[in-house]
Design a protein around this motif. Structure first.
Motif, PDB file in Angstrom:
ATOM      1  N   ILE A 129       0.902  -6.308  10.767  1.00 34.23           N
ATOM      2  CA  ILE A 129       0.718  -7.752  10.608  1.00 34.23           C
ATOM      3  C   ILE A 129      -0.599  -8.085  11.295  1.00 34.23           C
ATOM      4  CG2 ILE A 129       1.627 -10.054  11.076  1.00 34.23           C
ATOM      5  CD1 ILE A 129       4.405  -8.712  11.429  1.00 34.23           C
ATOM      6  N   ASN A 130      -1.608  -8.412  10.508  1.00 36.92           N
ATOM      7  CA  ASN A 130      -2.942  -8.692  11.036  1.00 36.92           C
ATOM      8  C   ASN A 130      -3.167 -10.198  11.077  1.00 36.92           C
ATOM      9  OD1 ASN A 130      -3.527  -5.882  11.148  1.00 36.92           O
ATOM     10  ND2 ASN A 130      -3.919  -5.927   8.953  1.00 36.92           N
ATOM     11  N   ILE A 131      -3.537 -10.698  12.246  1.00 34.26           N
ATOM     12  CA  ILE A 131      -3.762 -12.131  12.444  1.00 34.26           C
ATOM     13  C   ILE A 131      -5.268 -12.378  12.522  1.00 34.26           C
ATOM     14  CG2 ILE A 131      -3.270 -14.135  13.894  1.00 34.26           C
ATOM     15  CD1 ILE A 131      -0.752 -12.777  12.753  1.00 34.26           C
ATOM     16  N   HIS A 132      -5.753 -13.312  11.699  1.00 33.58           N
ATOM     17  CA  HIS A 132      -7.158 -13.710  11.703  1.00 33.58           C
ATOM     18  C   HIS A 132      -7.225 -15.160  12.178  1.00 33.58           C
ATOM     19  CE1 HIS A 132      -8.089 -10.086   9.405  1.00 33.58           C
ATOM     20  NE2 HIS A 132      -7.042 -10.386   8.667  1.00 33.58           N
ATOM     21  N   VAL A 133      -7.774 -15.375  13.367  1.00 34.84           N
ATOM     22  CA  VAL A 133      -7.924 -16.729  13.898  1.00 34.84           C
ATOM     23  C   VAL A 133      -9.253 -17.259  13.387  1.00 34.84           C
ATOM     24  CG1 VAL A 133      -8.050 -18.155  15.968  1.00 34.84           C
ATOM     25  CG2 VAL A 133      -6.553 -16.144  15.927  1.00 34.84           C
ATOM     26  N   LEU A 134      -9.174 -18.277  12.512  1.00 34.51           N
ATOM     27  CA  LEU A 134     -10.380 -18.796  11.869  1.00 34.51           C
ATOM     28  C   LEU A 134     -10.956 -20.023  12.552  1.00 34.51           C
ATOM     29  CD1 LEU A 134      -9.333 -18.464   8.129  1.00 34.51           C
ATOM     30  CD2 LEU A 134     -10.589 -16.846   9.552  1.00 34.51           C
ATOM     31  N   GLY A 135     -10.180 -20.606  13.474  1.00 37.70           N
ATOM     32  CA  GLY A 135     -10.690 -21.793  14.142  1.00 37.70           C
ATOM     33  C   GLY A 135      -9.748 -22.307  15.203  1.00 37.70           C
ATOM     34  N   ILE A 136     -10.272 -23.260  15.961  1.00 40.95           N
ATOM     35  CA  ILE A 136      -9.504 -23.945  17.003  1.00 40.95           C
ATOM     36  C   ILE A 136      -9.540 -25.427  16.668  1.00 40.95           C
ATOM     37  CG2 ILE A 136      -9.381 -24.514  19.458  1.00 40.95           C
ATOM     38  CD1 ILE A 136      -8.800 -21.589  18.949  1.00 40.95           C
ATOM     39  N   GLN A 137      -8.379 -26.063  16.671  1.00 37.23           N
ATOM     40  CA  GLN A 137      -8.293 -27.494  16.373  1.00 37.23           C
ATOM     41  C   GLN A 137      -8.230 -28.278  17.677  1.00 37.23           C
ATOM     42  OE1 GLN A 137      -8.426 -29.100  13.391  1.00 37.23           O
ATOM     43  NE2 GLN A 137      -8.408 -30.991  14.554  1.00 37.23           N
ATOM     44  N   PHE A 138      -9.208 -29.145  17.882  1.00 39.78           N
ATOM     45  CA  PHE A 138      -9.207 -30.021  19.042  1.00 39.78           C
ATOM     46  C   PHE A 138      -8.306 -31.205  18.759  1.00 39.78           C
ATOM     47  CE2 PHE A 138     -13.186 -27.731  19.247  1.00 39.78           C
ATOM     48  CZ  PHE A 138     -13.178 -27.283  20.556  1.00 39.78           C
ATOM     49  N   GLY A 143       0.805  -1.203   0.000  1.00 39.92           N
ATOM     50  CA  GLY A 143       0.000   0.000   0.000  1.00 39.92           C
ATOM     51  C   GLY A 143       0.841   1.258   0.000  1.00 39.92           C
ATOM     52  N   GLU A 144       0.151   2.390   0.045  1.00 41.34           N
ATOM     53  CA  GLU A 144       0.821   3.689   0.072  1.00 41.34           C
ATOM     54  C   GLU A 144       1.628   3.859   1.354  1.00 41.34           C
ATOM     55  OE1 GLU A 144       0.506   6.192  -2.346  1.00 41.34           O
ATOM     56  OE2 GLU A 144      -0.514   4.693  -3.583  1.00 41.34           O
ATOM     57  N   GLU A 145       1.091   3.386   2.478  1.00 42.73           N
ATOM     58  CA  GLU A 145       1.735   3.577   3.771  1.00 42.73           C
ATOM     59  C   GLU A 145       2.827   2.551   4.041  1.00 42.73           C
ATOM     60  OE1 GLU A 145      -1.827   3.050   3.775  1.00 42.73           O
ATOM     61  OE2 GLU A 145      -2.040   5.170   3.320  1.00 42.73           O
ATOM     62  N   GLY A 146       2.821   1.443   3.333  1.00 47.25           N
ATOM     63  CA  GLY A 146       3.812   0.397   3.564  1.00 47.25           C
ATOM     64  C   GLY A 146       3.253  -0.970   3.247  1.00 47.25           C
ATOM     65  N   ILE A 147       3.884  -1.975   3.795  1.00 43.04           N
ATOM     66  CA  ILE A 147       3.509  -3.365   3.533  1.00 43.04           C
ATOM     67  C   ILE A 147       2.663  -3.879   4.690  1.00 43.04           C
ATOM     68  CG2 ILE A 147       4.394  -5.698   3.199  1.00 43.04           C
ATOM     69  CD1 ILE A 147       6.964  -4.328   2.127  1.00 43.04           C
ATOM     70  N   THR A 148       1.526  -4.482   4.341  1.00 48.30           N
ATOM     71  CA  THR A 148       0.640  -5.087   5.324  1.00 48.30           C
ATOM     72  C   THR A 148       0.544  -6.578   5.044  1.00 48.30           C
ATOM     73  OG1 THR A 148      -0.669  -3.070   5.494  1.00 48.30           O
ATOM     74  CG2 THR A 148      -1.721  -5.098   6.235  1.00 48.30           C
ATOM     75  N   ILE A 149       0.637  -7.376   6.100  1.00 47.38           N
ATOM     76  CA  ILE A 149       0.491  -8.826   5.976  1.00 47.38           C
ATOM     77  C   ILE A 149      -0.788  -9.235   6.678  1.00 47.38           C
ATOM     78  CG2 ILE A 149       1.439 -11.063   6.660  1.00 47.38           C
ATOM     79  CD1 ILE A 149       4.197  -9.926   6.281  1.00 47.38           C
ATOM     80  N   GLU A 150      -1.612 -10.015   5.978  1.00 46.16           N
ATOM     81  CA  GLU A 150      -2.833 -10.604   6.527  1.00 46.16           C
ATOM     82  C   GLU A 150      -2.587 -12.106   6.634  1.00 46.16           C
ATOM     83  OE1 GLU A 150      -5.702  -8.879   7.274  1.00 46.16           O
ATOM     84  OE2 GLU A 150      -4.895  -6.962   6.564  1.00 46.16           O
ATOM     85  N   LEU A 151      -2.777 -12.668   7.825  1.00 50.67           N
ATOM     86  CA  LEU A 151      -2.487 -14.077   8.057  1.00 50.67           C
ATOM     87  C   LEU A 151      -3.708 -14.759   8.652  1.00 50.67           C
ATOM     88  CD1 LEU A 151       0.143 -15.954   8.041  1.00 50.67           C
ATOM     89  CD2 LEU A 151       0.047 -15.644  10.490  1.00 50.67           C
ATOM     90  N   SER A 152      -4.142 -15.869   8.066  1.00 55.66           N
ATOM     91  CA  SER A 152      -5.291 -16.635   8.554  1.00 55.66           C
ATOM     92  C   SER A 152      -4.784 -17.955   9.133  1.00 55.66           C
ATOM     93  CB  SER A 152      -6.270 -16.905   7.419  1.00 55.66           C
ATOM     94  OG  SER A 152      -6.705 -15.689   6.852  1.00 55.66           O
ATOM     95  N   VAL A 153      -5.128 -18.209  10.411  1.00 50.16           N
ATOM     96  CA  VAL A 153      -4.598 -19.386  11.100  1.00 50.16           C
ATOM     97  C   VAL A 153      -5.678 -20.147  11.851  1.00 50.16           C
ATOM     98  CG1 VAL A 153      -2.298 -18.375  11.444  1.00 50.16           C
ATOM     99  CG2 VAL A 153      -4.025 -18.090  13.197  1.00 50.16           C
ATOM    100  N   THR A 154      -5.364 -21.408  12.115  1.00 51.53           N
ATOM    101  CA  THR A 154      -6.116 -22.239  13.039  1.00 51.53           C
ATOM    102  C   THR A 154      -5.168 -22.561  14.183  1.00 51.53           C
ATOM    103  OG1 THR A 154      -7.425 -23.213  11.269  1.00 51.53           O
ATOM    104  CG2 THR A 154      -7.338 -24.425  13.333  1.00 51.53           C
ATOM    105  N   LEU A 155      -5.640 -22.367  15.414  1.00 46.85           N
ATOM    106  CA  LEU A 155      -4.795 -22.605  16.588  1.00 46.85           C
ATOM    107  C   LEU A 155      -5.182 -23.906  17.271  1.00 46.85           C
ATOM    108  CD1 LEU A 155      -4.722 -19.003  18.140  1.00 46.85           C
ATOM    109  CD2 LEU A 155      -3.165 -20.035  16.478  1.00 46.85           C
ATOM    110  N   ARG A 156      -4.295 -24.406  18.091  1.00 44.49           N
ATOM    111  CA  ARG A 156      -4.558 -25.614  18.877  1.00 44.49           C
ATOM    112  C   ARG A 156      -5.440 -25.256  20.081  1.00 44.49           C
ATOM    113  NH1 ARG A 156      -1.163 -28.921  16.431  1.00 44.49           N
ATOM    114  NH2 ARG A 156       1.003 -28.421  16.072  1.00 44.49           N
ATOM    115  N   TYR A 157      -6.267 -26.199  20.494  1.00 44.28           N
ATOM    116  CA  TYR A 157      -7.138 -25.995  21.647  1.00 44.28           C
ATOM    117  C   TYR A 157      -6.289 -25.858  22.913  1.00 44.28           C
ATOM    118  CZ  TYR A 157     -10.510 -26.857  25.311  1.00 44.28           C
ATOM    119  OH  TYR A 157     -11.275 -26.737  26.438  1.00 44.28           O
TER     120      TYR A 157
END
Length: 131
Positions: A113-122, A69-83
């Motif tokens: 750096i934006n983190i999107h937690v999409l789920g939890i893995q049991f 972008g104009e202001e710099g670099i942005t990272i969007e990250l989508s993850v699933t975390l452990r329960y």
């Protein structure tokens, strides 16, 4: 038509020429750095990335989107975390690990750096082990 974009490293210009880094390289570095963090189960990509991976091609940038972008670099990250892990703590660790890896390997500074937690893995029991 997709325009091929690279990131110029202004401070790395010298008498030999300039250095450019493709956003795909940043995606791979960020994806690997995120998957090293304790508590991360997996990175989540889109449907097309899943199809490509099933066809045998490993996609290390899966779940990572780099925006120039104009202001710099942005990272969007989508993850699933452990329960059972602390979501804010793991998310901060992911951000720190990505920032350190990119700074060490490319000297690039990030806007966010934006983190999107999409789920939890049991924990899933292995069916073969039960028999």
């Amino acid at each position: 038509m997709n325009e091929y974009r690279t990131i110029d490293l202004e401070e790395e210009k010298n008498e030999l020429g300039k250095i450019e880094i493709s956003p795909e390289v940043i995606e791979v570095i960020a994806g690997l750095a995120a998957s090293e963090v304790e508590g991360v189960h997996s990175l989540r990509g889109n449907f097309a990335a899943g199809v490509v991976e099933r066809l045998g091609r490993k996609n290390h940038g899966k779940g990572v989107k780099v925006e120039l972008g104009e202001e710099g670099i942005t990272i969007e990250l989508s993850v699933t975390l452990r329960y059972g892990v602390s979501v804010p703590e793991v998310a901060r660790n992911i951000q720190t690990n990505i920032q350190q890896a990119l700074q060490t390997m490319t000297s690039i500074t990030l806007d966010s750096i934006n983190i999107h937690v999409l789920g939890i893995q049991f924990e899933v029991q292995d069916e073969e082990g039960e028999q």
